[in-house]
Design a protein around this motif. Structure first.
Motif, mmCIF file in Angstrom:
data_model
loop_
_atom_site.group_PDB
_atom_site.id
_atom_site.type_symbol
_atom_site.label_atom_id
_atom_site.label_comp_id
_atom_site.label_asym_id
_atom_site.label_seq_id
_atom_site.Cartn_x
_atom_site.Cartn_y
_atom_site.Cartn_z
ATOM 1 N N LEU A 158 -1.343 -1.498 3.815
ATOM 2 C CA LEU A 158 -0.592 -1.186 2.604
ATOM 3 C C LEU A 158 -0.438 -2.457 1.786
ATOM 4 O O LEU A 158 0.142 -3.440 2.246
ATOM 5 N N PHE A 162 0.967 -0.025 -5.559
ATOM 6 C CA PHE A 162 0.678 0.131 -4.133
ATOM 7 C C PHE A 162 -0.781 0.537 -3.969
ATOM 8 O O PHE A 162 -1.329 1.285 -4.797
ATOM 9 N N VAL A 167 -3.290 1.882 -0.585
ATOM 10 C CA VAL A 167 -3.386 2.207 0.837
ATOM 11 C C VAL A 167 -4.855 2.219 1.208
ATOM 12 O O VAL A 167 -5.664 2.894 0.564
ATOM 13 N N PHE A 175 -0.385 7.256 0.175
ATOM 14 C CA PHE A 175 0.888 6.544 0.142
ATOM 15 C C PHE A 175 2.017 7.469 0.619
ATOM 16 O O PHE A 175 2.966 7.020 1.270
ATOM 17 N N VAL A 230 2.132 7.263 4.310
ATOM 18 C CA VAL A 230 2.762 6.027 4.775
ATOM 19 C C VAL A 230 4.284 6.161 4.735
ATOM 20 O O VAL A 230 4.982 5.804 5.683
#
Length: 342
Positions: A251, A266, A268, A277, A280
């Motif tokens: 991440l 972000f 991933v 995401f 996660v």
């Protein structure tokens, strides 16, 4: 002088009633044909056409009350149910509520307590909305062939609320048919779709609602990982940090150093491109707790695919994070920063 003449004589009123019956009979036959098409067709394009026409059909008549009929929101839900069933997907159950005669959906993985309906606005954009928390999980326009998930609502409903009642695996299974529905729309009907934080491609950047990120927020993640098995490292170009999770999943919270805007996002990354995401947040307590505690800074943006009016009304400038707020409800009390995420 106006050409409109008030119907006053008995013969004229009888003729007007006769004409009205003819209109209703013609309209009724059209309505029945479209209902048959909606219920029976095995072709996705015909299914879409019938749903669009039914949703727009005006059954009002000055003389005659049309028999009870369904609403546009019901047709949208029947459309969703039929498209899923065409692909053998039975994870979503659609049934008519005997009390109000409206269709509603439940998802097998999370049981019958979570009830979903479409809510259709004046422009024909439908919001697939969970009824207890009133979170609109995705938006659908059949006419414009657009479908988009609402990142803010996904977090509010699944991550903040539903995770208290269900396991992460149950919620993953609950989201799957919604993702599949989007992919069927894209494959069968050429829809433009946006999976938002449910997307799994390694190059998908989940942009933050606020372009700048206080570095103290990343420092808090460094502190949180101190007593964990996960490793957080600075990126080589000092443009963010990378968290090494298990099973090869990474991440990143970073900005593109080659982009002058340097907006934070972000990313991933996993070898099979199967992790989003959302996954996660769902599976990793460490990330979820850090994200929710700092949500005012970390909230992921949704660039809403607006259906633009030809002459938009003159209004004062609205903050970017309000573009989906009007379609969503107030945030749950557990949300640390309800107004920052879409």
């Amino acid at each position: 002088m106006s050409n409109n003449r008030i119907v006053t004589s008995p013969s004229e009123r009888v003729q007007a009633l006769s004409d009205s019956f003819k209109d209703v009979l013609s309209l009724g036959q059209r309505y029945v044909d479209l209902l048959d098409q909606l219920a029976q067709t095995k072709d996705a394009k015909n299914l879409l056409s019938a749903t669009n026409k039914l949703a727009k059909l005006d059954l009002a008549n000055a003389f005659i009350d049309f028999p009870p009929h369904y609403k546009a929101a019901d047709y949208y839900l029947i459309f969703m149910d039929r498209l899923l069933k065409m692909h053998g997907d039975t994870a979503v159950n659609v049934a008519e509520n005997e009390l109000n005669h409206e269709f509603e959906a439940t998802v097998a993985a999370i049981g019958s307590e979570a009830v979903f309906k479409f809510e259709v606005d004046s422009r024909g954009e439908a919001a697939f909305t969970e009824q207890s928390q009133h979170e609109s999980l995705f938006y659908l326009s059949l006419e414009d062939k657009l479908m988009q998930f609402n990142n803010r609502a996904l977090v509010n409903y699944f991550i903040v609320y539903a995770l208290k009642q269900h396991t992460d695996l149950e919620l993953r299974d609950a989201v799957k048919p919604l993702i599949d529905f989007a992919k069927y729309l894209q494959k069968d009907l050429d829809f433009t779709i946006d999976l938002g934080i449910l997307a799994t491609a390694n190059d998908r950047r989940f942009m933050l609602n606020k372009p700048e990120l206080p570095l103290t927020v990343i420092d808090r993640l460094f502190v949180a990982t101190a007593d964990e098995d996960y490793m957080l490292m600075n990126l080589p170009r000092n443009n963010g940090a990378e968290l090494l999770l298990d099973q090869g999943t990474k991440l990143d919270i970073a900005f593109d150093p080659d982009d002058y805007s340097q907006e934070w996002a972000f990313l991933v990354k996993d070898s099979d491109e199967q992790v989003s995401f959302f996954d996660v947040l769902l599976h990793y307590d460490l990330v979820r707790e850090w994200y929710l505690a700092n949500r005012s800074a970390l909230a992921v943006r949704t660039d809403h695919m607006e259906i633009v009016d030809e002459e938009p009304p003159a209004t004062t400038e609205v903050a970017e994070d309000e573009s989906l707020d009007e379609a969503s409800s107030a945030e749950p009390s557990e949300d640390p920063a309800p107004d920052e995420e879409e």
